[in-house]
Design a protein around this motif. Structure first.
Motif, PDB file in Angstrom:
ATOM      1  N   ASN A 213       0.849  -1.186   0.000  1.00 42.60           N
ATOM      2  CA  ASN A 213       0.000   0.000   0.000  1.00 42.60           C
ATOM      3  C   ASN A 213       0.888   1.240   0.000  1.00 42.60           C
ATOM      4  O   ASN A 213       1.756   1.379   0.849  1.00 42.60           O
ATOM      5  CB  ASN A 213      -0.887  -0.033   1.253  1.00 42.60           C
TER       6      ASN A 213
ATOM      7  N   SER B 165      -4.035   4.307   0.771  1.00 49.10           N
ATOM      8  CA  SER B 165      -4.558   4.082   2.121  1.00 49.10           C
ATOM      9  C   SER B 165      -6.071   4.229   2.150  1.00 49.10           C
ATOM     10  O   SER B 165      -6.780   3.451   2.799  1.00 49.10           O
ATOM     11  CB  SER B 165      -3.922   5.071   3.106  1.00 49.10           C
TER      12      SER B 165
ATOM     13  N   ASP C 128      -7.733   1.276   0.438  1.00 48.58           N
ATOM     14  CA  ASP C 128      -7.670   0.109   1.315  1.00 48.58           C
ATOM     15  C   ASP C 128      -8.725   0.223   2.420  1.00 48.58           C
ATOM     16  O   ASP C 128      -9.387  -0.749   2.779  1.00 48.58           O
ATOM     17  CB  ASP C 128      -6.272   0.002   1.912  1.00 48.58           C
ATOM     18  N   GLU C 129      -8.884   1.422   2.946  1.00 44.62           N
ATOM     19  CA  GLU C 129      -9.900   1.662   3.974  1.00 44.62           C
ATOM     20  C   GLU C 129     -11.304   1.371   3.436  1.00 44.62           C
ATOM     21  O   GLU C 129     -12.169   0.851   4.151  1.00 44.62           O
ATOM     22  CB  GLU C 129      -9.804   3.118   4.430  1.00 44.62           C
TER      23      GLU C 129
ATOM     24  N   LYS D 274     -12.004  -0.840   1.286  1.00 46.85           N
ATOM     25  CA  LYS D 274     -12.080  -2.236   0.846  1.00 46.85           C
ATOM     26  C   LYS D 274     -12.608  -2.293  -0.601  1.00 46.85           C
ATOM     27  O   LYS D 274     -13.555  -3.009  -0.923  1.00 46.85           O
ATOM     28  CB  LYS D 274     -12.970  -3.056   1.779  1.00 46.85           C
TER      29      LYS D 274
ATOM     30  N   HIS E 233      -9.143 -10.925  -1.639  1.00 49.75           N
ATOM     31  CA  HIS E 233      -8.024  -9.998  -1.873  1.00 49.75           C
ATOM     32  C   HIS E 233      -6.992 -10.150  -0.758  1.00 49.75           C
ATOM     33  O   HIS E 233      -7.260  -9.858   0.393  1.00 49.75           O
ATOM     34  CB  HIS E 233      -8.568  -8.575  -1.888  1.00 49.75           C
TER      35      HIS E 233
ATOM     36  N   PRO F 252      -3.053  -5.401   0.785  1.00 53.17           N
ATOM     37  CA  PRO F 252      -3.600  -4.046   0.570  1.00 53.17           C
ATOM     38  C   PRO F 252      -3.480  -3.615  -0.878  1.00 53.17           C
ATOM     39  O   PRO F 252      -2.620  -4.077  -1.625  1.00 53.17           O
ATOM     40  CB  PRO F 252      -2.718  -3.172   1.474  1.00 53.17           C
ATOM     41  N   VAL F 253      -4.348  -2.706  -1.291  1.00 57.81           N
ATOM     42  CA  VAL F 253      -4.298  -2.149  -2.632  1.00 57.81           C
ATOM     43  C   VAL F 253      -3.008  -1.361  -2.805  1.00 57.81           C
ATOM     44  O   VAL F 253      -2.615  -0.603  -1.931  1.00 57.81           O
ATOM     45  CB  VAL F 253      -5.503  -1.213  -2.860  1.00 57.81           C
ATOM     46  N   ARG F 254      -2.387  -1.539  -3.934  1.00 56.41           N
ATOM     47  CA  ARG F 254      -1.193  -0.760  -4.256  1.00 56.41           C
ATOM     48  C   ARG F 254      -1.492   0.103  -5.473  1.00 56.41           C
ATOM     49  O   ARG F 254      -2.158  -0.334  -6.392  1.00 56.41           O
ATOM     50  CB  ARG F 254      -0.008  -1.683  -4.557  1.00 56.41           C
TER      51      ARG F 254
END
Length: 230
Positions: free
Chosen positions: A201, A207, A210-211, A213, A223, A226-228
């Motif tokens: 992330n 961030s 990711d929060e 989702k 998944h 975390p999303v990058r």
């Protein structure tokens, strides 16, 4: 080589009106927060671009100016609020009295890194115009000029072709830089696709996604990380 200062110009739409095309994925408050997060990342990366002498944000949104102040950016009030091209032109007009090169970038390219912007600025030493196309939709994600009066802004649908055509009409040589970082934006639901699965992330935007989702909203329930954004 042109030794005049280079400034970045970032037009910012009112956050309450931002990212309407993401309405199927994000509610209004989420779209507002996403736009704010992306602006923070864009301004942070511009601030860390050593070749830039300064940054100016043009907007009518008080919150955009509050964010600009946090990053040391100058503020230009967009009184008319008649669209992105008028906002950019207002910023260019403010630069006009100065010997200043300008780099126009949108507020929704949080994937761009300082080294991407440095490359664009270096290309201005070789050609008076530099264009960075959006990777997917025919838009322009960066327009750099040796002076603010070389081209009128044509941002919007198929703006990359429009800017190139205008440069040819003015007989101005133009560099094209296809940048993986600058070329990506978040404007439509499909733009989330490349960023749903990764290993790390990064950034305020990452961030926030990711929060939210965000992967689960696309039905990716397993998944693993975390999303990058990069």
């Amino acid at each position: 080589m042109d030794d005049s200062e280079t400034w970045a110009l970032v037009p910012v739409k009112r956050f309450s009106q931002a990212k309407s095309r993401l309405g199927d994925i994000l509610v209004a408050t989420e779209r507002t927060k996403l736009a704010q997060a992306m602006l923070c990342d864009v301004l942070g990366n511009l601030r860390d671009t050593r070749s830039l002498a300064g940054i100016a944000v043009v907007s009518a949104d008080p919150e955009a100016f509050a964010i600009a102040k946090r990053f040391g950016a100058a503020m230009i009030f967009d009184e008319a609020e008649t669209g992105v091209n008028a906002a950019v032109q207002r910023g260019l007009d403010a630069f006009q009295p100065y010997e200043r090169r300008v780099l126009v970038v949108p507020a929704d390219i949080p994937f761009a890194r300082p080294e991407d912007f440095e490359h664009v600025i270096r290309l201005l030493d070789h050609t008076p115009i530099v264009l960075v196309p959006a990777l997917y939709d025919g838009g322009t994600n960066a327009l750099a000029m040796r002076s603010p009066d070389m081209l009128e802004p044509r941002f919007g649908e198929e703006s990359f072709r429009a800017h190139r055509a205008l440069a040819r009409q003015r007989r101005l040589s133009c560099s094209v830089f296809k940048s993986h970082g600058i070329g990506k934006d978040i404007d439509c639901p499909i733009d989330f696709g490349p960023y749903l699965i990764s290993s790390q992330n990064l950034g305020t935007t990452g961030s926030f996604l990711d929060e939210l989702k965000i992967a689960e909203r696309f039905g990716i329930d397993d998944h693993p990380v975390p999303v990058r954004l990069f």
